[in-house]
Enzyme design. Structure first.
Site, PDB file in Angstrom:
ATOM      1  N   GLY A  89       0.824  -1.199   0.000  1.00  0.00           N
ATOM      2  CA  GLY A  89       0.000   0.000   0.000  1.00  0.00           C
ATOM      3  C   GLY A  89       0.858   1.248   0.000  1.00  0.00           C
ATOM      4  CD  GLN A  94       3.300   5.917   2.808  1.00  0.00           C
ATOM      5  OE1 GLN A  94       2.348   5.327   2.294  1.00  0.00           O
ATOM      6  NE2 GLN A  94       4.276   5.282   3.420  1.00  0.00           N
ATOM      7  CB  CYS A 134       5.250   2.462   7.914  1.00  0.00           C
ATOM      8  SG  CYS A 134       4.803   3.934   6.993  1.00  0.00           S
ATOM      9  CG  LEU A 135       6.822   1.243   1.950  1.00  0.00           C
ATOM     10  CD1 LEU A 135       6.283   1.533   0.557  1.00  0.00           C
ATOM     11  CD2 LEU A 135       7.929   0.218   1.894  1.00  0.00           C
ATOM     12  CG  HIS A 176      -0.664   1.375   7.313  1.00  0.00           C
ATOM     13  ND1 HIS A 176       0.173   0.952   8.333  1.00  0.00           N
ATOM     14  CD2 HIS A 176       0.115   2.136   6.503  1.00  0.00           C
ATOM     15  CE1 HIS A 176       1.385   1.459   8.145  1.00  0.00           C
ATOM     16  NE2 HIS A 176       1.385   2.163   7.036  1.00  0.00           N
ATOM     17  CD  GLU A 177      -0.946   2.652   2.799  1.00  0.00           C
ATOM     18  OE1 GLU A 177      -0.507   3.822   2.795  1.00  0.00           O
ATOM     19  OE2 GLU A 177      -0.229   1.663   3.055  1.00  0.00           O
ATOM     20  CG  HIS A 180       0.463   6.876   5.606  1.00  0.00           C
ATOM     21  ND1 HIS A 180       1.538   7.441   6.263  1.00  0.00           N
ATOM     22  CD2 HIS A 180       0.773   5.556   5.468  1.00  0.00           C
ATOM     23  CE1 HIS A 180       2.442   6.511   6.517  1.00  0.00           C
ATOM     24  NE2 HIS A 180       2.008   5.360   6.044  1.00  0.00           N
TER      25      HIS A 180
END
Length: 209
Positions: A89, A94, A134-135, A176-177, A180
């Site tokens: 995702g 991000q 998380c990236l 999660h996204e 963000h």
């Protein structure tokens, strides 16, 4: 979201169903196990992802009101970056874009899904705690409690309404996204003690980079 949890690496089908119950949302794939070309693409993709400390990650994304080629190109770029980063995702914030857009793909063989202006319509009472990565937080893996079942309303890249009924890993990735897009990180969903450990892991990952 990382595979070992949320923004990152795609799980293989069996892993995603059993591992979805065990969902490792890890933003770190084992580089040494990757083909050199794949590893190079992943490194290049991760370099384009905004990391902890960047103010954009704490900024609420703006709703989209124009559904044009520019938006669809943006979604295409995000999808390619997520795949190259071996993620499951990615939210627009991000990559430094304050648009309320996210992309995700839970299974490697599935097409990438894009949600524009996503809103959580309903979340079930059943909760589950699983590890997420998380990236934007390299080296950080934390246990996060989230609803197992959710219903999300959104628009697709053409502005058409869509309704997503998601469970397990798919629900977790979407939530999660959406976090963000609201300027919320997994660090905000854990205890103070866990946060201190996560920050230590983040510093170690930054020093090793």
């Amino acid at each position: 979201m990382a595979e070992h949890a949320t923004d990152q690496a795609e799980l293989d089908p069996d892993e995603a169903d059993s591992g979805a119950e065990q969902e490792q949302l890890d933003d770190e794939a084992e580089e040494e196990e990757l083909d050199p070309e794949v590893a190079a693409r992943r490194a290049a993709a991760l370099a384009r992802v905004r990391k902890f400390g960047d103010p954009v990650l704490r900024t609420r994304a703006r709703p989209i009101d124009r559904f044009d080629d520019a938006l669809r190109d943006e979604i295409g770029r995000m999808s390619d970056l997520m795949i190259d980063a071996i993620g499951v995702g990615l939210a627009a914030t991000q990559v430094g874009v304050l648009n309320r857009v996210l992309v995700y793909r839970v299974h490697q063989q599935s097409p990438v899904a894009a949600l524009v202006n996503p809103e959580i319509e309903w979340a079930g009472d059943q909760q589950e705690t699983l590890e997420e990565g998380c990236l934007s937080l390299p080296g950080v893996h934390v246990d996060v409690e989230r609803p197992v079942h959710v219903r999300v309303r959104a628009l697709n890249e053409y502005g058409n309404p869509i309704l997503i009924e998601a469970s397990g890993l798919e629900a977790r990735v979407i939530l999660h996204e959406i976090d963000h897009l609201d300027g919320v990180l997994v660090l905000d969903r854990i205890s103070r003690g866990q946060r201190k450990e996560a920050m230590r892991a983040l510093r170690e990952a930054q020093q090793a980079a």
